[in-house]
Write a protein that holds these residues in place. Structure first.
Motif, short mmCIF file in Angstrom:
data_model
loop_
_atom_site.label_atom_id
_atom_site.label_comp_id
_atom_site.label_asym_id
_atom_site.label_seq_id
_atom_site.Cartn_x
_atom_site.Cartn_y
_atom_site.Cartn_z
N LEU A 598 31.83 62.69 40.48
CA LEU A 598 32.97 62.68 41.39
C LEU A 598 34.23 63.19 40.68
CD1 LEU A 598 34.02 61.88 44.21
CD2 LEU A 598 34.49 59.60 43.29
N ILE A 603 40.36 63.23 38.37
CA ILE A 603 40.65 62.08 39.24
C ILE A 603 42.16 61.90 39.27
CG2 ILE A 603 40.38 59.59 39.54
CD1 ILE A 603 37.66 59.87 38.09
N TYR A 610 38.94 57.16 47.32
CA TYR A 610 37.71 57.59 46.66
C TYR A 610 36.56 56.66 47.09
CZ TYR A 610 40.32 60.63 43.44
OH TYR A 610 41.10 61.61 42.89
N LEU A 625 39.44 53.80 40.02
CA LEU A 625 38.25 54.60 39.73
C LEU A 625 38.21 54.97 38.25
CD1 LEU A 625 35.77 55.90 41.05
CD2 LEU A 625 37.11 57.98 41.34
#
Length: 659
Positions: A598, A603, A610, A625
């Motif tokens: 991901l 990020i 998310y 995250l």
């Protein structure tokens, strides 16, 4: 058979004992030399020329025996060829080439005076024998440093056949070796005007310009030589490679292109509205990488270069062009995010199970195999994403930043060599999944072909490709060229999707339209102190902060905690440690890989929403995250933590102390 002479210096060289202006002496000398058996030549004189006519009966040869002699010469067996050639001359004394080849056997053995004597006979029977003229000139120039005599013979070549570019090139090459640059340039330039596609000529002119200090022209002519020479194992091709690398490296050391790079950095800063910073980082796994400001919650873009790769200016320009393409796509609302389907990592593992068993049989630890699977998965997806984009990037740099071509050349050459080794090294091939190797090889061949289209270096020929690999590479190349000259913003993503589908890798990734991360919600009414208290009261994060909360927390952190500890990340790590506490290691590892996939495009700490498939019914802010990302790897794959490049060691130690 007719032989023509001008009353010139050349005739004096062949018959030094006669006065060429004295007709009686000329007739006596020529009749004596050219009379064979009972046959007498006919001689006609004018004020400027001499014509000798020989009876046809004298014109005989033995091609089969001569072929045997030349074959021995080609093998360097001159002492064996010599008696054969001498016998041919005794039997057929009118054949100039017999003398010329015999002379060359003596020249090769260093008997230059003997070679000259025999060459004089060769030229008496054929004054237009180009190779005899060149050999005679070469001997005078190279071994006796008699340029004036050499020019007498070389000029005969030009007079006899002014369009013989091979002969002109050989003469120019001789003068180049002797350091006679003006004379070398004279002959090589004439040869180039006749045939600018002959690789020996472009190489000669390239070497000449290198000696003159004109490195740019030397480099360009080396590139022309690559394009003109088909045999990559030839001495000409290899010498051109040496010339190109040496010219380019010298120009790079002279800082050529540095000013253009500085201007390009400023252009990207203006385009994106953010500063660009450059730093070295030996921990990154690639030659260079760019970290978009938006994805890292920074006010600046960061380009990292690996000091293992010396051609930094090209690497920086390449990464800046990633920024340029993304920004141009954003302005048209067509920028895409490349997202790995992290849940498919186990499917990928199963597809290469045969290769993994080989590793197990060799006693490779499971942790190393896990790392190998993860690296292979990321590696092939990296090629899916980067190969099409890199083609457009290198096109742009080549066409728009010509001052960077020198560093671009040496950099791409090194990268192509590494790519070739990665899919051709027998040890790598033995242990790697054949299907993945095939797909990687296809991408590498396309990149090699692109390098050839820019610089002429025939890297594709170094690959041993199967027919279907070549067919697929050709298809990719044709599709790229359909977009190449009029690419619109974001069209590179079409190639990523198409090529991924063609290689059946699309199951492992998706392209998602990038959405704006700017919040349109009302500003939170919570104070920073309220937010910190919320985290402390809910350390296991059963609820998460929204984007505005994160912004307020960031401000609070900067004002009260300084920049050494990110309190948001530390507290989220407490929640992550508690969440993972009773879960099997393999389950945590799956989550770790999912987050990694991901986060391939970064990020954004300030982003919310998310989602993780392996933690259903959950929503993660960017900070949360990041915390789960770090903790999951710290628990299951601690040896790879440094590869994440996440500076949260202090936060992790604090989180563990709070449990």
């Amino acid at each position: 058979m007719k032989i023509f002479y001008h009353r010139s210096e050349f005739l004096k060289k062949l018959f030094p004992s006669i006065d060429i202006t004295n007709d009686e002496q000329v007739i006596i000398a020529l009749k004596k030399y050219y009379s064979l058996s009972n046959l007498t030549p006919e001689i006609k004189l004018t004020e400027e020329s001499i014509e000798i006519s020989l009876p046809k009966e004298q014109l005989k040869d033995d091609p089969s025996v001569f072929s045997k002699a030349t074959g021995l010469c080609a093998q360097g067996r001159f002492s064996e060829a010599r008696p054969i050639l001498e016998d041919l001359i005794n039997r057929y004394p009118t054949v100039s080439e017999y003398y010329r080849n015999l002379a060359q056997t003596y020249e090769e053995d260093g008997q230059h005076e003997k070679a000259i004597d025999i060459l004089i006979d060769a030229l008496k029977w054929d004054p237009k024998n180009h190779w005899a003229l060149i050999l005679m000139g070469n001997i005078h120039a190279r071994y006796f440093e008699d340029v004036q005599s050499a020019m007498t013979y070389y000029e005969q070549v030009m007079e006899a056949d002014p369009n013989n570019y091979v002969a002109l090139n050989n003469i120019g090459g001789t003068f180049l070796q002797l350091g006679k640059l003006s004379l070398a340039e004279r002959f090589l330039t004439k040869a180039y005007k006749i045939n600018p596609k002959f690789s020996h000529i472009t190489l000669g002119l390239g070497l000449l310009n290198f000696e003159k200090g004109d490195l740019r022209t030397a480099f360009e002519l080396a590139i022309d030589t690559f394009k003109n020479e088909e045999k990559i194992d030839s001495a000409v091709y290899q010498k051109a490679m040496q010339l190109a690398i040496e010219s380019a490296n010298t120009l790079v050391k002279q800082q050529v292109g540095k000013e253009a790079l500085v201007d390009y950095i400023q252009e990207i800063e203006t385009l994106t509205g953010k500063e660009v910073k450059i730093e070295e980082d030996s921990s990154i796994s690639t030659a260079a990488k760019v970290e978009f400001a938006e994805n890292y919650g920074r006010e600046f873009h960061l380009v990292k270069t690996n000091p293992k790769y010396p051609n930094t200016d090209h690497l920086i320009a390449h990464e800046l062009t990633h920024l340029k393409l993304a920004e141009e796509a954003r302005k048209e609302n067509v920028n895409m995010l490349f997202i790995g389907k992290d849940s498919k990592l186990e499917d990928f593992r199963k597809s290469i199970q045969g290769s993994l068993k080989k590793l197990e049989k060799r006693g490779i630890p499971q942790s190393s195999i896990d790392k190998y699977v993860y690296g292979l998965f990321h590696g092939i997806l990296g090629q899916v994403f980067n190969t099409p984009i890199d083609l457009f990037i290198e096109d742009y740099l080549f066409n728009q930043l010509p001052e960077l071509r020198y560093v671009q050349f040496v950099s791409l050459y090194q990268l192509n060599l590494e790519a070739h080794k990665a899919v051709n090294d027998p040890k790598i091939i033995e242990l790697s999944p054949s299907d993945i190797m095939t797909k990687s090889r296809i991408f590498n061949v396309v990149s090699a072909r692109h390098f050839e289209s820019l610089f002429g270096v025939k890297m594709q020929k170094t690959y041993a490709v199967k027919p279907f690999e070549l067919e697929q590479s050709n298809a990719f190349w044709e599709e790229f060229n359909e977009y190449r000259n009029d690419k619109k913003p974001g069209e590179e993503y079409e190639l990523i999707q198409h090529w991924g589908e063609d290689l059946e890798l699309n199951a492992y990734f998706k392209l998602e339209l990038e959405k704006s991360t700017k919040s349109t919600d009302n500003i939170s009414s919570k104070t920073p102190e309220d937010l910190l208290e919320q985290i402390e009261n809910d350390p296991f994060q059963q609820s998460s902060l929204d984007e505005d909360d994160e912004e307020e927390l960031r401000k609070f952190q900067e004002q009260h905690a300084g920049k050494d500890i990110n309190m948001a990340v530390a507290m989220y790590m407490v929640g992550a440690l508690n969440y993972f506490k009773n879960k099997p290691t393999e389950k945590v590892k799956e989550i770790a890989f999912e987050i990694a996939m991901l986060g391939r495009n970064g990020i954004n700490p300030q982003k919310k929403g998310y989602k993780l498939n392996l933690i259903p019914n959950s929503s993660f802010s960017g900070y949360k995250l990041l915390a789960y990302y770090y903790v999951s790897w710290a628990i299951t794959i601690p040896e790879m933590l440094k590869d994440l490049e996440m500076p949260f060691d202090k936060e992790f130690e604090l989180a563990k102390s709070l449990l």
